[in-house]
Enzyme design. Sequence first.
Site, PDB file in Angstrom:
ATOM      1  N   ASP A 108       0.875  -1.158   0.000  1.00  0.00           N
ATOM      2  CA  ASP A 108       0.000   0.000   0.000  1.00  0.00           C
ATOM      3  C   ASP A 108       0.918   1.215   0.000  1.00  0.00           C
ATOM      4  O   ASP A 108       1.948   1.225   0.683  1.00  0.00           O
ATOM      5  CB  ASP A 108      -0.947   0.004   1.198  1.00  0.00           C
ATOM      6  CG  ASP A 108      -2.180   0.851   0.907  1.00  0.00           C
ATOM      7  OD1 ASP A 108      -2.712   0.787  -0.217  1.00  0.00           O
ATOM      8  OD2 ASP A 108      -2.619   1.600   1.803  1.00  0.00           O
ATOM      9  N   TYR A 155       0.661   8.994  -9.575  1.00  0.00           N
ATOM     10  CA  TYR A 155       1.173  10.357  -9.418  1.00  0.00           C
ATOM     11  C   TYR A 155       2.578  10.522 -10.008  1.00  0.00           C
ATOM     12  O   TYR A 155       3.223  11.549  -9.786  1.00  0.00           O
ATOM     13  CB  TYR A 155       1.222  10.718  -7.927  1.00  0.00           C
ATOM     14  CG  TYR A 155      -0.134  10.787  -7.233  1.00  0.00           C
ATOM     15  CD1 TYR A 155      -0.874  11.967  -7.217  1.00  0.00           C
ATOM     16  CD2 TYR A 155      -0.659   9.676  -6.567  1.00  0.00           C
ATOM     17  CE1 TYR A 155      -2.098  12.038  -6.561  1.00  0.00           C
ATOM     18  CE2 TYR A 155      -1.886   9.731  -5.917  1.00  0.00           C
ATOM     19  CZ  TYR A 155      -2.591  10.912  -5.913  1.00  0.00           C
ATOM     20  OH  TYR A 155      -3.805  10.988  -5.266  1.00  0.00           O
ATOM     21  N   HIS A 186      10.318   4.489  -3.497  1.00  0.00           N
ATOM     22  CA  HIS A 186       9.722   3.933  -2.286  1.00  0.00           C
ATOM     23  C   HIS A 186       9.490   2.421  -2.444  1.00  0.00           C
ATOM     24  O   HIS A 186       9.907   1.633  -1.614  1.00  0.00           O
ATOM     25  CB  HIS A 186       8.389   4.666  -2.048  1.00  0.00           C
ATOM     26  CG  HIS A 186       7.589   4.855  -3.309  1.00  0.00           C
ATOM     27  ND1 HIS A 186       8.031   5.652  -4.337  1.00  0.00           N
ATOM     28  CD2 HIS A 186       6.436   4.298  -3.757  1.00  0.00           C
ATOM     29  CE1 HIS A 186       7.191   5.596  -5.347  1.00  0.00           C
ATOM     30  NE2 HIS A 186       6.201   4.764  -5.024  1.00  0.00           N
TER      31      HIS A 186
HETATM   32  P1  IMP Z   1      -2.450   2.007  -3.672  1.00  0.00           P
HETATM   33  O1  IMP Z   1      -1.213   1.585  -2.956  1.00  0.00           O
HETATM   34  O2  IMP Z   1      -2.716   1.126  -4.853  1.00  0.00           O
HETATM   35  O3  IMP Z   1      -3.628   2.147  -2.754  1.00  0.00           O
HETATM   36  O4  IMP Z   1      -2.126   3.387  -4.324  1.00  0.00           O
HETATM   37  C1  IMP Z   1      -2.498   4.620  -3.758  1.00  0.00           C
HETATM   38  C2  IMP Z   1      -2.443   5.695  -4.803  1.00  0.00           C
HETATM   39  O5  IMP Z   1      -1.084   6.041  -5.055  1.00  0.00           O
HETATM   40  C3  IMP Z   1      -3.045   5.349  -6.161  1.00  0.00           C
HETATM   41  O6  IMP Z   1      -3.652   6.517  -6.663  1.00  0.00           O
HETATM   42  C4  IMP Z   1      -1.855   4.949  -7.001  1.00  0.00           C
HETATM   43  O7  IMP Z   1      -2.055   5.229  -8.371  1.00  0.00           O
HETATM   44  C5  IMP Z   1      -0.775   5.841  -6.411  1.00  0.00           C
HETATM   45  N1  IMP Z   1       0.538   5.195  -6.465  1.00  0.00           N
HETATM   46  C6  IMP Z   1       0.923   4.035  -5.863  1.00  0.00           C
HETATM   47  N2  IMP Z   1       2.204   3.766  -6.139  1.00  0.00           N
HETATM   48  C7  IMP Z   1       2.641   4.771  -6.948  1.00  0.00           C
HETATM   49  C8  IMP Z   1       3.882   5.032  -7.588  1.00  0.00           C
HETATM   50  O8  IMP Z   1       4.875   4.305  -7.484  1.00  0.00           O
HETATM   51  N3  IMP Z   1       3.933   6.156  -8.329  1.00  0.00           N
HETATM   52  C9  IMP Z   1       2.872   7.008  -8.485  1.00  0.00           C
HETATM   53  N4  IMP Z   1       1.688   6.801  -7.919  1.00  0.00           N
HETATM   54  C10 IMP Z   1       1.579   5.685  -7.145  1.00  0.00           C
END
Ligand code: IMP
Length: 202
Positions: free
Chosen positions: A72, A156, A182
């Site tokens: 996450d 992002y 990250h």
């Molecule tokens: P989740 O971990 O899938 O819940 O992602 C949370 C939000 O952060 C979502 O809008 C993803 O598109 C964005 N996100 C997750 N990882 C990345 C990354 O490595 N780069 C840019 N956006 C990210």
Amino acid sequence: MGVTSIVLATRNQGKISEFRRLLSSVSLEIHTPEDFPNGPEVAETAATLEGNARLKAQAWRDHTGLPALADDTGLEVDLLDGRPGVLSARFAGVGATDAMNRTLLLEQLRDHPDAASRTARFRTVIVFAGEVEEAFHGVCDGLITPHECGDGGFGYDCVFQPTAEARTFAEMTADEKNLISHRGKALRRATAWLSKMVESEE
Ligand code: IMP
């Protein structure tokens, strides 16, 4: 406990390709949700990134009987007191697209054109859930750009410029991003730990 195969608890193709790249050094059979058409949809109801990663990893482990790896990720923007953070996927509302989230973010920072004030960080927690559970963390500091730049990556990426870099993540190759990101950092920690688990099987 030996580990020979795992399931990645994400349907995000951007994340799956980053996971695959970094896990290629470990001799593991990698499954994805496409191999399990009736796999669970996991609501991200926890208050923390680690809590949400744990919910996803546990649900996929319990459904498949395989050890599961989930991440996450949140984007913390200092001018927004750390938001969107754990709510990054839903910043512009439930069901928001990546483009809608980015537009809202740039809009909220519009009155702060000074680049140095637009500090932010991506934070990732990866959770392995098998017979045991382990969490791995990774952080990448940077700035939110005034406009979208680049067409690689996802989420992002095109508005995030890592510290000491002149390009956004979306202007980098996948390998360049993985080296400093990250998720790359968290995944290298997870990979080192998983290598030991795989060796204990051999
Ligand atoms: P989740 O971990 O899938 O819940 O992602 C949370 C939000 O952060 C979502 O809008 C993803 O598109 C964005 N996100 C997750 N990882 C990345 C990354 O490595 N780069 C840019 N956006 C990210």
